[in-house]
Design a protein around this motif. Structure first.
Motif, mmCIF file in Angstrom:
data_model
loop_
_atom_site.group_PDB
_atom_site.id
_atom_site.type_symbol
_atom_site.label_atom_id
_atom_site.label_comp_id
_atom_site.label_asym_id
_atom_site.label_seq_id
_atom_site.Cartn_x
_atom_site.Cartn_y
_atom_site.Cartn_z
ATOM 1 N N VAL A 68 0.837 -1.199 0.000
ATOM 2 C CA VAL A 68 0.000 0.000 0.000
ATOM 3 C C VAL A 68 0.869 1.246 0.000
ATOM 4 N N ALA A 69 1.917 1.261 0.839
ATOM 5 C CA ALA A 69 2.807 2.417 0.904
ATOM 6 C C ALA A 69 3.592 2.586 -0.401
ATOM 7 N N VAL A 70 4.083 1.459 -0.953
ATOM 8 C CA VAL A 70 4.855 1.522 -2.193
ATOM 9 C C VAL A 70 3.974 1.984 -3.347
ATOM 10 N N LEU A 71 2.728 1.460 -3.399
ATOM 11 C CA LEU A 71 1.805 1.871 -4.447
ATOM 12 C C LEU A 71 1.565 3.370 -4.399
ATOM 13 N N ALA A 72 1.326 3.890 -3.201
ATOM 14 C CA ALA A 72 1.069 5.317 -3.064
ATOM 15 C C ALA A 72 2.302 6.138 -3.444
ATOM 16 N N LEU A 73 3.497 5.631 -3.089
ATOM 17 C CA LEU A 73 4.734 6.342 -3.417
ATOM 18 C C LEU A 73 4.970 6.372 -4.919
ATOM 19 N N ILE A 74 4.844 5.213 -5.556
ATOM 20 C CA ILE A 74 5.150 5.116 -6.979
ATOM 21 C C ILE A 74 4.133 5.880 -7.810
ATOM 22 N N ALA A 75 2.887 5.871 -7.356
ATOM 23 C CA ALA A 75 1.849 6.555 -8.123
ATOM 24 C C ALA A 75 2.097 8.049 -8.243
ATOM 25 N N VAL A 76 2.830 8.617 -7.290
ATOM 26 C CA VAL A 76 3.085 10.065 -7.336
ATOM 27 C C VAL A 76 4.492 10.386 -7.836
ATOM 28 N N LEU A 77 5.219 9.402 -8.349
ATOM 29 C CA LEU A 77 6.553 9.672 -8.884
ATOM 30 C C LEU A 77 6.546 10.721 -9.998
ATOM 31 N N PRO A 78 5.569 10.702 -10.915
ATOM 32 C CA PRO A 78 5.541 11.772 -11.923
ATOM 33 C C PRO A 78 5.437 13.158 -11.300
ATOM 34 N N GLU A 79 4.680 13.276 -10.229
ATOM 35 C CA GLU A 79 4.572 14.548 -9.527
ATOM 36 C C GLU A 79 5.935 14.961 -8.968
ATOM 37 N N TYR A 80 6.675 13.984 -8.401
ATOM 38 C CA TYR A 80 8.008 14.264 -7.877
ATOM 39 C C TYR A 80 8.914 14.785 -8.980
ATOM 40 N N ALA A 81 8.853 14.130 -10.136
ATOM 41 C CA ALA A 81 9.757 14.491 -11.222
ATOM 42 C C ALA A 81 9.536 15.922 -11.674
ATOM 43 N N VAL A 82 8.276 16.312 -11.859
ATOM 44 C CA VAL A 82 7.970 17.679 -12.301
ATOM 45 C C VAL A 82 8.386 18.682 -11.235
ATOM 46 N N ASP A 83 8.095 18.374 -9.976
ATOM 47 C CA ASP A 83 8.436 19.297 -8.894
ATOM 48 C C ASP A 83 9.944 19.455 -8.754
ATOM 49 N N PHE A 84 10.686 18.364 -8.934
ATOM 50 C CA PHE A 84 12.139 18.436 -8.820
ATOM 51 C C PHE A 84 12.735 19.314 -9.922
ATOM 52 N N VAL A 85 12.107 19.319 -11.101
ATOM 53 C CA VAL A 85 12.602 20.168 -12.193
ATOM 54 C C VAL A 85 12.560 21.633 -11.784
ATOM 55 N N PHE A 86 11.416 22.069 -11.248
ATOM 56 C CA PHE A 86 11.282 23.467 -10.838
ATOM 57 C C PHE A 86 12.185 23.788 -9.641
ATOM 58 N N THR A 87 12.318 22.824 -8.714
ATOM 59 C CA THR A 87 13.175 23.061 -7.551
ATOM 60 C C THR A 87 14.637 23.215 -7.968
ATOM 61 N N ALA A 88 15.086 22.340 -8.874
ATOM 62 C CA ALA A 88 16.465 22.426 -9.352
ATOM 63 C C ALA A 88 16.712 23.745 -10.076
ATOM 64 N N ALA A 275 -2.293 16.258 -14.516
ATOM 65 C CA ALA A 275 -1.720 15.308 -15.458
ATOM 66 C C ALA A 275 -1.018 14.168 -14.737
ATOM 67 N N SER A 276 -0.254 14.487 -13.699
ATOM 68 C CA SER A 276 0.543 13.465 -13.026
ATOM 69 C C SER A 276 -0.285 12.611 -12.072
ATOM 70 N N GLU A 277 -1.389 13.150 -11.572
ATOM 71 C CA GLU A 277 -2.187 12.405 -10.599
ATOM 72 C C GLU A 277 -3.468 11.826 -11.180
ATOM 73 N N ALA A 278 -3.734 12.072 -12.454
ATOM 74 C CA ALA A 278 -4.947 11.552 -13.082
ATOM 75 C C ALA A 278 -5.076 10.034 -12.945
ATOM 76 N N PRO A 279 -4.007 9.254 -13.197
ATOM 77 C CA PRO A 279 -4.151 7.794 -13.049
ATOM 78 C C PRO A 279 -4.510 7.386 -11.628
ATOM 79 N N GLU A 280 -3.895 8.032 -10.642
ATOM 80 C CA GLU A 280 -4.176 7.683 -9.257
ATOM 81 C C GLU A 280 -5.636 7.951 -8.908
ATOM 82 N N LEU A 281 -6.141 9.109 -9.341
ATOM 83 C CA LEU A 281 -7.535 9.434 -9.079
ATOM 84 C C LEU A 281 -8.468 8.490 -9.826
ATOM 85 N N LEU A 282 -8.083 8.106 -11.043
ATOM 86 C CA LEU A 282 -8.915 7.195 -11.823
ATOM 87 C C LEU A 282 -8.976 5.817 -11.179
#
Length: 454
Positions: A68-88, A275-282
């Motif tokens: 359950v924890a891994v699923l929740a973590l992996i599902a938001v990886l696209p969100e992490y990637a986009v956020d890391f771009v702006f942070t960098a 865009a990044s969380e659409a699959p998780e919500l679906l």
């Protein structure tokens, strides 16, 4: 679904959706910003679906609680990637232009965009995702003719006190962030400590029966070696797509705003997280449609824990690495208001779930307050801009206090069950389901689990 069947068409559609973005990125093409935003955004959505299905299928081979924890973590990886771009980019801007984090000629800093993406993602997850589960289940139960008292509430299992308790801890700490000038490595230590403790806690959960649907069921029904190879391949392919397209997607959003005269802040805060969380919500919506609302809401609660701890906690690390200093990610005045609203929403959400029950009225409250921020922003004069977020934050916090007073007898049991009580005492497993308003633990081995022994 048996492994002898063909892969579901939805899996092939998701895979094909990633191809245009990959081709454009590898070929070094530069389409118009709006076109690029669509192409790379669709690729990220497709990759997010592949990640979600792989993580769900992995439940067959690992501890249910950890799954359950891994699923929740992996599902938001696209969100992490986009956020890391702006942070960098924010770190690079600070290293080049100083603490303002604002290159000459630009109105919005990358530091501001990094926090905007994070706050938008968190508020969508609670304001839309949590409410969506209850509303879909309510609609389904009403159509089946279930009694109103069953159709108007979603009840979590006792083991779900674990993510709720850790979410409460993270939310209380994040309430201090709006009053700071920077998001520092001290925040990283605290929030990552909460995440590590949460991950260790859920890893102690006993194995349960995974209830897989669609492509994840097909993968989970494969014999052991092909299944594990498929899961790893999906992880690698999706990660490669995200690495190739995340930065281009972030760039195209900013360029689209400049070209069309749309606030790049709004695009980054709301369009990118959608865009990044659409699959998780679906996926959560599909589980709710099948009246497996415990899995649906439980996964979204776990995702909120991950975003509020791991995502927020790693931003200062990315910023420090890109800026070459230890000053911390600057929190601009406008972002303090956004952080305050996000933290206040999280506090209210936890308060409503203290009794491990989310009613239809509570879900409508979360959704209504989420929509209200847009109505207020449109109605408030430009000279007062930001004051509506403070007022709305105070409303969230006042309602949270009222909910806690009403549910005060559940507060101590929630933290006791979430932080201390062994899983064997909590009863059941992390994969129990809510069907027609009644909690039913699975007692039989599912075909997917049976296939795992092959």
């Amino acid at each position: 679904m048996r492994s002898g069947q063909r892969p579901p068409a939805l899996g092939l559609v998701a895979l094909l959706a990633t191809l245009p973005g990959v081709v454009v990125a590898l070929a070094g093409l530069h389409p118009a910003p709006p076109v690029a935003a669509v192409v790379f955004g669709v690729a990220i959505v497709g990759a997010a679906f592949l990640l979600a299905w792989a993580a769900e299928a992995a439940q067959v081979d690992i501890s249910a609680g950890l799954a359950v924890a891994v699923l929740a973590l992996i599902a938001v990886l696209p969100e992490y990637a986009v956020d890391f771009v702006f942070t960098a980019r924010g770190g690079e801007a600070v290293a080049t232009y100083g603490p303002s984090c604002l290159p000459p000629g630009e109105e919005t800093s990358s530091c501001s965009l990094a926090l905007a993406n994070m706050t938008g993602a968190n508020r969508i997850l609670v304001g839309v995702g949590w409410a969506l589960v209850v509303l879909i289940a309510w609609r389904r139960m009403r159509r089946r003719g279930d009694p109103p008292e069953r159709a108007t509430r979603v009840t979590l299992a006792r083991p779900d006190a674990v993510p709720l308790a850790f979410l409460a801890l993270a939310s209380v700490y994040c309430l201090v962030l709006p009053f700071k000038r920077t998001l520092s490595l001290v925040d990283t230590v605290v929030l990552l400590a909460v995440f590590v403790a949460y991950s260790w806690r859920v890893s102690r959960a006993p194995a349960g029966e995974p209830d897989l649907i669609g492509p994840s069921a097909w993968v989970g029904g494969l014999p052991r070696r092909p299944r594990r190879l498929t899961v790893v391949s999906l992880f690698v392919a999706a990660a490669a797509v995200i690495l190739l397209t995340a930065e281009r997607f972030a760039e195209s959003l900013v360029d689209t705003g400049a070209q069309l005269g749309i606030s790049e802040f709004l695009l980054v805060q709301w369009l990118a997280p959608l865009a990044s969380e659409a699959p998780e919500l679906l996926v959560a919506g599909l589980y709710a449609w099948r009246l497996h609302t415990t899995e649906a809401l439980g996964a979204l609660v776990s995702s909120k824990v991950n975003q509020w701890t791991l995502l927020v906690g790693t931003l200062p690390i990315v910023f420090a690495a890109s800026s070459g200093g230890w000053s911390g990610l600057p929190i601009e005045p406008a972002q303090r208001e956004e952080l305050l609203l996000t933290a206040a929403q999280s506090i209210l959400a936890v308060s409503l779930l203290v009794g491990r029950e989310l009613t239809l009225r509570a879900a409508m409250l979360l959704l209504g307050l989420f929509v209200a921020q847009f109505a207020l922003s449109a109605a408030v004069p430009a000279s007062w801009r930001g004051s509506e977020l403070i007022v709305l934050s105070l409303v969230y916090l006042a309602l949270a206090v009222a909910a806690l007073v009403r549910n005060r007898r559940h507060v101590v049991p929630l933290f006791r069950d979430g932080l201390v009580t062994p899983y064997r005492v909590l009863g059941g497993d992390m994969c129990c389901t809510m069907t027609a308003g009644n909690l039913r633990l699975r007692e039989r081995r599912s075909p997917v689990r049976a296939g795992a022994d092959q």
